[in-house]
Design an enzyme around this catalytic site. Structure first.
Site, PDB file in Angstrom:
ATOM      1  N   LYS A  42       0.844  -1.199   0.000  1.00 42.68           N
ATOM      2  CA  LYS A  42       0.000   0.000   0.000  1.00 42.68           C
ATOM      3  C   LYS A  42       0.880   1.250   0.000  1.00 42.68           C
ATOM      4  CE  LYS A  42      -0.317  -0.332   5.044  1.00 42.68           C
ATOM      5  NZ  LYS A  42      -1.134  -0.814   6.164  1.00 42.68           N
ATOM      6  N   ARG A 141     -10.573  -1.050  14.465  1.00 38.39           N
ATOM      7  CA  ARG A 141     -10.258  -0.206  13.320  1.00 38.39           C
ATOM      8  C   ARG A 141     -11.144  -0.606  12.138  1.00 38.39           C
ATOM      9  NH1 ARG A 141      -4.287   0.617  10.604  1.00 38.39           N
ATOM     10  NH2 ARG A 141      -4.694  -1.481   9.816  1.00 38.39           N
ATOM     11  N   TYR A 262      15.327  30.368   9.777  1.00 35.88           N
ATOM     12  CA  TYR A 262      14.083  31.062  10.119  1.00 35.88           C
ATOM     13  C   TYR A 262      13.956  31.266  11.619  1.00 35.88           C
ATOM     14  CZ  TYR A 262      11.977  30.764   5.473  1.00 35.88           C
ATOM     15  OH  TYR A 262      11.680  30.916   4.142  1.00 35.88           O
ATOM     16  N   MET A 310      11.877  24.544   3.904  1.00 43.22           N
ATOM     17  CA  MET A 310      11.200  23.728   2.896  1.00 43.22           C
ATOM     18  C   MET A 310      12.191  22.982   2.007  1.00 43.22           C
ATOM     19  SD  MET A 310       8.503  24.893  -0.062  1.00 43.22           S
ATOM     20  CE  MET A 310       7.342  25.623   1.079  1.00 43.22           C
TER      21      MET A 310
HETATM   22  C1  LIG Z   1      -0.330  -1.814   6.844  1.00 48.81           C
HETATM   23  C2  LIG Z   1      -0.895  -3.143   7.206  1.00 48.81           C
HETATM   24  C3  LIG Z   1      -0.050  -4.264   7.333  1.00 48.81           C
HETATM   25  C4  LIG Z   1       1.464  -4.159   7.280  1.00 48.81           C
HETATM   26  O1  LIG Z   1       1.934  -3.717   8.532  1.00 48.81           O
HETATM   27  P1  LIG Z   1       3.506  -3.593   8.858  1.00 48.81           P
HETATM   28  O2  LIG Z   1       3.527  -3.205  10.279  1.00 48.81           O
HETATM   29  O3  LIG Z   1       4.043  -2.540   7.958  1.00 48.81           O
HETATM   30  O4  LIG Z   1       4.119  -4.921   8.592  1.00 48.81           O
HETATM   31  C5  LIG Z   1      -0.647  -5.501   7.517  1.00 48.81           C
HETATM   32  N1  LIG Z   1      -1.992  -5.634   7.628  1.00 48.81           N
HETATM   33  C6  LIG Z   1      -2.827  -4.574   7.560  1.00 48.81           C
HETATM   34  C7  LIG Z   1      -4.284  -4.787   7.702  1.00 48.81           C
HETATM   35  C8  LIG Z   1      -2.303  -3.295   7.370  1.00 48.81           C
HETATM   36  O5  LIG Z   1      -3.129  -2.249   7.322  1.00 48.81           O
END
Ligand SMILES: *Cc1c(COP(=O)(O)O)cnc(C)c1O
Length: 385
Positions: A42, A141, A262, A310
């Protein structure tokens, strides 16, 4: 432009070691046996390029890929082999069912409503449509809670139309091996999965690989460890995947009492020599490193002085003089590398390696290191992005 002029035209140089990525996958896959290790790609493989990353992982035997959104899945799918399974973790938006099914992308159904819509689509199409189902084992979640799961489990018609390709849940505290929530989630996950028709089970993210064999299940979902972050002290070290260097834009000598950057927030009581480095928060180099971060030059720590801007920040190079070393325009300093790991940078910035990786900017000159012929070649070759 030649490679050298491209280098000079960029803000910094990001090197991504795909051989290290592959080695990390093999460590996790060995840990996942007799189950299989998938890969979470992702957010464009945590900022490192999902297409390239999945190509390398497929070569290493990975067949299960997880992204967050359907848009990410649609972008990645043409690059995957027909054998690959591609899952969308964040669930299925209403009316996206056909798009998902036609593309052969496997939705992770996160609610009763998503499950019903998917089964209805399959019924209309007149054939079963495999899906993954997420249950909430305690993180609160995503996924079905106990009551919704019981309702779904009592509906055999659903499973006739939506055979389960995977049942999954996610751990809230996998990076804290002694946290009691891990065992609670493990027990709840299996109890929930037991109420469903038999299907492969998936619970572990990266750190979940190191909680004990009970957490492995049939398929794991590592992300951040593939990209070089450590899973903690009990876990084997991962090979660093990312290295970041940046050039010196200018060097100046300041008298005692002069401020830097800055707000002139940092004033030295002694004369100081300051180098300005050509990377800033627009490149994902955290502004939180102002006053507390550092870079390295020939192994010497150069503390950040003043605020990160920046497109640049200042470092104090006064200490180099005593070593007979000087810095000049065009010299390169290490931001992430052998002297300062991804974890070090994250800790100093008050964040986690995930955030540093996923914010790596678009202005870097990226070089992907890849072993071209794994059987014959001992050397690595450079493949420029
Ligand atoms: C992002 C995610 C992972 C991967 O987690 P890591 O800690 O990066 O290994 C696995 N399962 C779900 C559902 C996630 O959202």
């Amino acid at each position: 432009m030649t490679i050298d002029t491209i280098d000079l035209a960029s803000s910094g140089r990001l090197t991504i070691d795909l051989a290290a990525l592959e080695a990390n996958y093999r460590i996790l896959a060995a840990r996942a046996a007799p189950g299989r290790a998938g890969a979470v790609v992702k957010a464009n493989a945590y900022g490192l390029d999902a297409r390239r990353v999945s190509r390398v992982l497929q070569r290493a035997g990975c067949e299960h890929f997880f992204v967050a959104t359907l848009a990410e899945a649609c972008a990645l799918q043409p690059g995957l082999s027909p054998r690959a399974h591609l899952y969308v973790l964040n669930g299925l938006q209403p009316d996206a069912e056909m798009l998902c099914a036609k593309a052969g992308i496997i939705p992770v159904l996160n609610s009763l409503d998503q499950a019903r819509r998917w089964a209805a689509m399959a019924r209309r199409q007149g054939g079963p449509a495999p899906a993954a189902l997420q249950v909430d084992s305690g993180m609160a979640r995503l996924g079905l809670g106990a009551a919704d799961l019981a309702e779904l489990a009592a509906d055999p018609d659903f499973f006739a139309h939506a055979p389960l390709a995977l049942v999954l849940s996610h751990l809230a505290c996998a990076d804290e091996p002694d946290h009691p929530a891990n065992q609670d989630q493990l027990a709840r996950f299996h109890a929930m999965a037991d109420s469903l028709p038999p299907a492969p089970r998936s619970l572990a993210n990266s750190s979940g690989h190191f909680l004990g064999s009970g957490f492995i299940g049939d398929l794991t979902r590592p992300g951040v460890c593939l990209y070089g972050a450590s899973a903690g002290e009990a876990a084997p070290p991962m090979r660093p995947v990312v290295a970041l260097r940046a050039s010196v834009l200018q060097v100046r000598d300041l008298p005692a009492g002069a401020g830097v950057g800055y707000g002139l927030t940092q004033v030295s009581d002694k004369p100081a020599r300051i180098a300005t480095i050509g990377v800033g928060y627009a490149d994902g180099w955290p502004r939180a490193l102002s006053h507390v971060g550092a870079v390295y030059f020939r192994g010497v720590r150069l503390p950040i002085v003043g605020r990160v801007s920046m497109d640049s920040f200042g470092v104090d190079v006064t200490g180099l003089g005593a070593r007979g070393v000087d810095l000049a325009f065009g010299d390169e300093v290490e931001l992430i590398g052998p002297h300062q790991t991804l974890e070090d940078v994250a800790r100093l910035a008050g964040t986690i390696p995930y955030e540093i990786l996923t914010r790596l900017g678009t202005r870097y000159h990226r070089t992907y290191l890849e072993e071209l012929d794994m059987n014959k070649l001992a050397h690595t070759d450079r493949v420029d992005a």
